[in-house]
Design an enzyme around this catalytic site. Structure first.
Site, PDB file in Angstrom:
ATOM      1  N   GLY A 265       0.827  -1.201   0.000  1.00 48.73           N
ATOM      2  CA  GLY A 265       0.000   0.000   0.000  1.00 48.73           C
ATOM      3  C   GLY A 265       0.861   1.250   0.000  1.00 48.73           C
ATOM      4  O   GLY A 265       2.094   1.191  -0.001  1.00 48.73           O
ATOM      5  N   VAL A 266       0.190   2.389   0.014  1.00 48.01           N
ATOM      6  CA  VAL A 266       0.853   3.674  -0.149  1.00 48.01           C
ATOM      7  C   VAL A 266       0.916   4.405   1.192  1.00 48.01           C
ATOM      8  O   VAL A 266       0.077   4.207   2.049  1.00 48.01           O
ATOM      9  CB  VAL A 266       0.063   4.517  -1.174  1.00 48.01           C
ATOM     10  CG1 VAL A 266       0.705   5.873  -1.378  1.00 48.01           C
ATOM     11  CG2 VAL A 266      -0.030   3.773  -2.494  1.00 48.01           C
ATOM     12  N   GLY A 267       1.937   5.223   1.339  1.00 53.13           N
ATOM     13  CA  GLY A 267       2.017   6.062   2.528  1.00 53.13           C
ATOM     14  C   GLY A 267       3.319   5.842   3.269  1.00 53.13           C
ATOM     15  O   GLY A 267       4.143   5.001   2.902  1.00 53.13           O
ATOM     16  N   SER A 268       3.504   6.620   4.311  1.00 55.44           N
ATOM     17  CA  SER A 268       4.777   6.603   5.029  1.00 55.44           C
ATOM     18  C   SER A 268       5.053   5.264   5.704  1.00 55.44           C
ATOM     19  O   SER A 268       6.173   4.754   5.665  1.00 55.44           O
ATOM     20  CB  SER A 268       4.801   7.723   6.066  1.00 55.44           C
ATOM     21  OG  SER A 268       4.820   8.982   5.399  1.00 55.44           O
ATOM     22  N   GLU A 290       0.531  -1.364  -7.091  1.00 60.36           N
ATOM     23  CA  GLU A 290      -0.152  -0.223  -7.689  1.00 60.36           C
ATOM     24  C   GLU A 290       0.793   0.962  -7.885  1.00 60.36           C
ATOM     25  O   GLU A 290       0.808   1.612  -8.912  1.00 60.36           O
ATOM     26  CB  GLU A 290      -1.289   0.248  -6.773  1.00 60.36           C
ATOM     27  CG  GLU A 290      -2.416  -0.734  -6.643  1.00 60.36           C
ATOM     28  CD  GLU A 290      -3.378  -0.317  -5.553  1.00 60.36           C
ATOM     29  OE1 GLU A 290      -4.582  -0.550  -5.717  1.00 60.36           O
ATOM     30  OE2 GLU A 290      -2.937   0.246  -4.531  1.00 60.36           O
ATOM     31  N   ASN A 380     -10.139   7.621   3.473  1.00 60.87           N
ATOM     32  CA  ASN A 380      -9.803   7.718   2.051  1.00 60.87           C
ATOM     33  C   ASN A 380     -10.723   6.803   1.243  1.00 60.87           C
ATOM     34  O   ASN A 380     -11.636   7.249   0.591  1.00 60.87           O
ATOM     35  CB  ASN A 380      -8.343   7.337   1.821  1.00 60.87           C
ATOM     36  CG  ASN A 380      -7.397   8.246   2.584  1.00 60.87           C
ATOM     37  OD1 ASN A 380      -7.675   9.425   2.760  1.00 60.87           O
ATOM     38  ND2 ASN A 380      -6.292   7.699   3.059  1.00 60.87           N
ATOM     39  N   GLY A 384      -7.093  -0.250  -3.801  1.00 64.40           N
ATOM     40  CA  GLY A 384      -6.860  -1.573  -4.365  1.00 64.40           C
ATOM     41  C   GLY A 384      -6.656  -2.649  -3.316  1.00 64.40           C
ATOM     42  O   GLY A 384      -6.393  -3.801  -3.657  1.00 64.40           O
TER      43      GLY A 384
END
Lengths: 499, 499
Positions: A265-268, A290, A380, A384
């Site tokens: 996944g995305v993020g810090s 992704e 959010n 995905g």
């Protein structure tokens, strides 16, 4: 500026106009599809012009479809101008979040793999205008996308009109890094012939043609990608716990030292987790994911990883600079795919992807909430995470065991919203440890999650709930419905989940 | 009895023994894999002998893995003998249900497509002994399965020993109706090359070999398939509403008159729904589903449907008789596949299956509970409903709007357990009407579900909850956590959900 390298047909030059002129081609109440995925590869100038138009024109309303999250030029500017009526399939923007939770914007939070499918099946209103960022337009009017493919192929296919933002700031070397294919609708859909992350099955361009292109706006605006926060102690511990788990799988012979393609996944936090791999003993890692963030670029650079398939490149501003300077190194190590392909269950299950995603909260039976604070307030969206977690060979969810300085326990008796069910979540990881839930009944999961993942401050309280629930009635998934949300309610009333 | 037609190697005859002798080959604390799916094609004699052994032998315990639900010879007899320690991945048996909810048996409720994968990935303890019903054993010791394939291929592949129940009552014509393939583990997994329901990609036999076969028990026991209840008014109305919806899709040009391959859940309601298709204008229908029930046999017979792919045949006792008498008619119109294939996301999404499954309860935002009464008490399990609903082109869930003579509303403010999330459920159907939720935000869904699906007796009460929730805080998915389960709690305390 020599535009001839990027606009390869004279017809293109006749279509050049200002962002304002392009924005004026869009009728009120249109459905707009914008390129981009994460704040990367999205149009900027025309959306800003639409926002200006929205400030002047009474009741100017648009539905906005995207690949995933966009930059502030779309979600902040158009929200502030009260232009957005409906938004799908994902966002990460604080301004639109507030408007959604205030009930001002209708938001549809979708599995990303399903968003192009809904469009191609005509299960949602069709796109009137696609606004697409491009690095080049071919002689035939086909589009070379920039740093994200997202839903661009399906948006262009379905749109009546296409407005191109030709971004001359983006390196032309991005051309050729995309692998474009649009799936036919059933019953004519064919096999997606990807058996390795680096298999190419499509074309480098999105089919369009000059008949569809209504405007070309030349820009040099940089993506507003997000800076990453430094890796903190908690993220480091989560990362260590994931690596311990994966090493265990290698030791048991269930994985090789190259693991299987990783999705993250995305993020810090997600980024921090992957940084941990830099110092691991794993080698020849691959990604089928992704979004490519800083850590993946670094893993490719140091040779720990050999290939990354994604739909978007969204590094921090600093890492973006490094990427662009060294683009020829990365060019044959990265593919950008449409999100219909990057997130497709067929490919994810076939490749046996290891999926690592972030939970907002999890419960003792292994359900995960990715989207809603206290059941109602959208953060959010699922993005995905469902596409990957349902189909991965190993599905990992991570969360810090507490939030808000310990006033919230991220592990609760019952999730206030469920995005990933008990049937999907295989491994739950906090900074306290990991719980391998595979093969366990709900009760067995609860014991392991309380033992390994819950923060010490909440262990007694959780054990009390579980033990009393065991005495309360049916013992398959013991609950006390009168009390299941008491932690959330306590937080709302007293500012802490501690009872 | 001439066994030579069914046992085609002399070695097989040496392995014949009684069920008791075969049962004695199984060590205490073994993990057993049994053939069958729905009460069809499952072993009977050896499980009954194991139950007898369990009654005599203190602390005789087994873990039982199956394809899906089994007959009473397994789930009733072994539960009553206190033999089962852990059970997966699905059941429909009232006796084991009681034991699970009493906390006597640990039960793992899994997506059926994942169950062979967990085994092949060694994510759960391996099978010691597979007990498999067969119609024949080839010269090479390979197995011709009977009326269900289920997990038989993976069970035989992974088992140390295989015990065969050769069922001479089952017609030898079943041989050749199965299409067997086992997927390699990633990174070596290949494309599943099915693009139409009738595509054959495997072999008619399950690979085994005489080295693995420890015993052959000859039986003539009939499957205890369930009789179907007559189609009641409510089921008829649900069926009519589905057909109205599907006709609307055809009229809009989104589907042809042959629709797309249909999947339908199991049981009397599901069967009634399909009976409605007999009188519809649709033609050349196909099925890509788990289980063939009476209605599908009839649709094939009357020519309305042309092909059915499934993993099991489980008609009522009456329809079974008709099937067996007319097996040559059906033989080229039916394929039985391993559940890893019948339920595989890759194939389901590619074919664009229309999935029709039953909800236990649904909430106003489109979440569905398929498994738990009041959040704790297990009914059956999720079965394959998640495999299909997540990947279908159209995902339909059905439920009568009320249960228990109206004392329970099947539509509630918040599901007490979530198996299918708001991101997955496209169309909700009750006898009151249908709600097409595609493209709608949570609030828009609530309005439509209350209007079209909730029983009139509960409409006012539901509208009141929704309106008060809208005033309660964040407006993306409005809820009042203090009240979200008040309907369930009221039912427990006062015997009705009516407030």
């Amino acid at each position: 500026m020599d535009l001839n390298k990027r606009l390869r047909n004279k017809k293109a030059f006749d279509l050049i106009m200002t962002a304002e002129e392009a924005a004026n081609l869009i009728e009120n109440n249109s459905v707009i599809g914008v390129s981009g995925f994460t704040p990367s590869g999205y149009p900027k100038a025309v959306p800003l012009a639409l926002a200006e138009r929205g400030k002047k024109e009474k009741n100017f309303k648009l539905d906005i479809y995207s690949g995933a999250s966009c930059g502030p030029e779309i979600d902040t500017a158009l929200t502030n101008a009260h232009v957005i009526r409906k938004r799908l399939p994902y966002h990460t923007n604080p301004v639109i979040r507030k408007a959604i939770n205030a009930g001002e914007i209708e938001y549809l939070d979708m599995h990303l793999s399903m968003s192009p499918q809904y469009l191609n099946y005509h299960a949602i209103p069709n796109i009137d205008v696609a606004i697409i960022e491009a690095v080049a337009i071919t002689e035939d009017g086909h589009i070379a996308t920039t740093s994200a493919v997202g839903n661009t192929p399906s948006f262009i296919k379905n749109a009546d009109k296409v407005i191109i933002e030709l971004n001359v700031r983006k390196p032309l070397e991005l051309e050729g890094m995309s692998d474009i294919i649009i799936l036919d609708n059933p019953p004519n859909r064919k096999v997606i012939n990807i058996t390795k992350p680096d298999d190419k099955i499509g074309t480098p361009y999105v089919e369009c043609g000059f008949d569809k292109i209504a405007a070309i706006v030349v820009t040099d605006l940089q993506d507003k990608t997000r800076p990453l926060t430094p890796v903190d102690e908690t993220s480091k511990e989560i990362s260590d716990n994931i690596i311990t788990f994966l090493k265990g799988e290698v030791d048991k012979g269930q994985l090789t030292n190259s693991l299987l393609p990783i999705q993250s996944g995305v993020g810090s936090v997600a980024n921090a987790v992957l940084y941990g791999l830099c110092e691991s003993d794993f080698e020849n890692l691959t990604f089928y994911t992704e979004v490519i963030q800083d850590s993946m670029l670094e893993l490719l650079k140091c040779g720990k990883a050999v290939f990354a398939s994604a739909t978007s490149l969204s590094p921090s501003p600093d890492a973006l600079k490094i990427f662009e300077e060294d683009i020829n190194f990365y060019k044959d190590k990265i593919i950008f795919r449409p999100e219909e392909i990057s997130n497709n269950p067929e490919v994810i299950r076939r490749l046996g992807v290891i999926a690592i995603n972030t939970a907002l909260e999890a419960d003792i039976y292994g359900n995960v909430n990715s989207t809603h604070v206290s059941g109602s307030k959208l953060m959010n969206g699922i993005g995905g995470s469902g596409d990957f977690s349902r189909n991965a060979s190993i599905t990992i969810f991570t969360t810090a065991s507490t939030a808000k300085d310990g006033l919230i326990s991220s592990i609760v008796p019952m999730c206030s919203h469920v995005d990933h069910t008990e049937h999907d979540v295989m491994v739950l990881v906090t900074e306290q440890g990991y719980a391998d839930l595979r093969g366990l009944s709900p009760k067995e999961r609860a014991v392991k999650i309380i033992e390994n993942c819950v923060h010490p401050d909440y262990k007694e309280q959780m054990t009390s709930y579980f033990e009393r629930a065991l005495d309360n009635g049916a013992k398959h998934t013991p609950h006390i419905l009168e009390e299941a949300f008491s932690w959330h309610i306590n937080y709302k009333n007293k500012g802490t989940m501690k009872l």
